[in-house]
Structures are given as C-alpha cells and as structure tokens.
Design a protein around this motif. Structure first.
Motif, short mmCIF file in Angstrom:
data_model
loop_
_atom_site.label_atom_id
_atom_site.label_comp_id
_atom_site.label_asym_id
_atom_site.label_seq_id
_atom_site.Cartn_x
_atom_site.Cartn_y
_atom_site.Cartn_z
N ILE A 3 0.84 -1.21 0.00
CA ILE A 3 0.00 0.00 0.00
C ILE A 3 0.87 1.25 0.00
N MET A 6 2.36 1.66 -3.45
CA MET A 6 1.37 2.12 -4.42
C MET A 6 1.04 3.59 -4.22
N LEU A 7 0.96 4.03 -2.97
CA LEU A 7 0.71 5.45 -2.71
C LEU A 7 1.88 6.30 -3.18
N LYS A 10 1.59 6.56 -6.87
CA LYS A 10 0.46 7.40 -7.27
C LYS A 10 0.76 8.89 -7.09
N ILE A 200 -0.68 -7.81 -7.50
CA ILE A 200 -0.46 -6.41 -7.13
C ILE A 200 0.95 -5.96 -7.50
N THR A 204 1.90 -3.15 -10.12
CA THR A 204 2.73 -2.01 -9.72
C THR A 204 3.86 -1.76 -10.70
#
Length: 220
Positions: A3, A6-7, A10, A200, A204
């Motif tokens: 997570i 991914m943040l 992003k 995932i 990514t």
C-alpha cells in the motif's frame, strides 16, 4: 508495504513521469482512457458503498439469533462458525447442568443475560417450547448452529451430572475439530493471498513501466 509503495507511485512517481513527458510528442487520442477508467472505478465504488449501506440498514433491524443463523450459512466461514457454536453452546450447557440446573431453571438463568445476547434469545425460545409442551429437539432442528447431537444427550434419560460430563467431552472434541478447520482455512487462504500479492506487484511494475515506455515512444 504494498500500500505504501502504491501510494508513493500514485502521488510521487507518476506525477514525475508525467511532467517528464509533457514536452514529448504524443499521438492525440480522442478518448482519454485513464479518465474513463477513473470514473468507472468511482461509479463501481459508489454502487458498492450504497449496497453495503443497504445491507447494514437491514442488518441493524435483525435479531441476534437471526444474525447467527446467517453466519452459520456463509460459504466456508459458515462451517467454521457452526463448529465454534457447537463448542460454545455445549461447553456452557455443560457448566449449567453441572451446577444442578434443569432446563427450566437454565431458561430462568439466561433471562438475566443481555437481551441482545445469543444465550438470552435461545433461552427465550427454549422456554416457549417447554411451556408449550414441546421437546428441545425443535430448537435443534430450527437453527443449524445448535449441535445436532444435543437432542441425543437430552433424550437419553440420564442424570444431569452424566449429561454434563458427556457434553464436556463433546465440547472438547468440538474444539479440536474447530482448530483443524481453522488450520485448513489458513492453508486455503495462504496461496490465494500469495496470488493476490503477486498480481499487485505485477500491476505495480506495469504502472511504473508503461508511462515510461509511452514517454520514450513520444520522444522517438
């Protein structure tokens, strides 16, 4: 960790890549698929949220015993919950019978519990059956989370002490079966989680590499 990665992609990496490719020559596209995908995800998330709110509203109006009945019918989890209920109910009934209480006295004792508790509501229904002259078997047949062996113990005509001892043994066996079911569930969940994590991670990498390839393609 995924997570956080991914943040970071992003909010830090993707804007950097996009800024790097702003001056590159790009083939104009009539449809911005990124925007379409984002709005589609927002729409799906909104539908899911509304559906969950509807379920929660219905759920809040149900009695505790109805909720437990629903728990026991869930796929995969329901079997584990039923086995847990077998252990929980047989263990508590064994303790109550061992203290010298009969079924009617147990109903009176359970009447002192919280009205939203499972034992209280089971005690109320058991009292209604006994007052109507019915056997506790009807309660066993009605709810799948009540151990079916319970009617055998109660119909054997033995003393309360013997029934209590048998229920204590049964609760111990039920507890061991519960642990085995949990171990099997863990064995089932672990490979599924590994697959999800692998997907995932691949997603990514694609999130990082595809914008870079698009930028390089625009430069050349």
């Amino acid at each position: 960790m995924l997570i956080i990665i991914m943040l970071g992609i992003k909010f830090w990496l993707k804007p950097t890549i996009n800024n790097f490719g702003e001056d590159s020559v790009r083939t104009p596209s009539i449809i911005n698929w990124t925007v379409v995908g984002e709005y589609s995800l927002i729409l799906v998330a909104l539908i899911i949220v509304l559906y969950v709110l509807k379920i929660l509203r219905w759920w809040s109006k149900q009695e505790t015993i109805t909720r437990h009945h629903w728990y026991s019918q869930l796929l995969i989890i329901g079997k584990i919950y039923r086995q847990y209920s077998y252990y929980y109910l047989s263990f508590n009934l064994s303790l109550l019978l061992k203290s010298g209480l009969d079924l009617k006295q147990i109903c009176s004792f359970l009447n002192e519990f919280d009205k939203q508790s499972l034992l209280y509501q089971l005690g109320q229904q058991l009292r209604e059956l006994l007052d109507a002259g019915s056997m506790p078997d009807e309660l066993v047949k009605k709810y799948p989370f009540i151990p079916p062996e319970l009617k055998l113990f109660l119909n054997k005509g033995e003393t309360l002490e013997n029934i209590s001892n048998e229920l204590a043994v049964y609760s111990e066996v039920s507890y061991r079966k519960l642990l085995k079911l949990i171990d099997k569930l863990i064995e089932l969940v672990q490979p599924i989680l590994f697959i999800v994590i692998a997907i995932i991670i691949v997603g990514t990498y694609l999130t990082i590499l595809l914008p870079i390839y698009q930028t390089l393609g625009g430069l050349y």
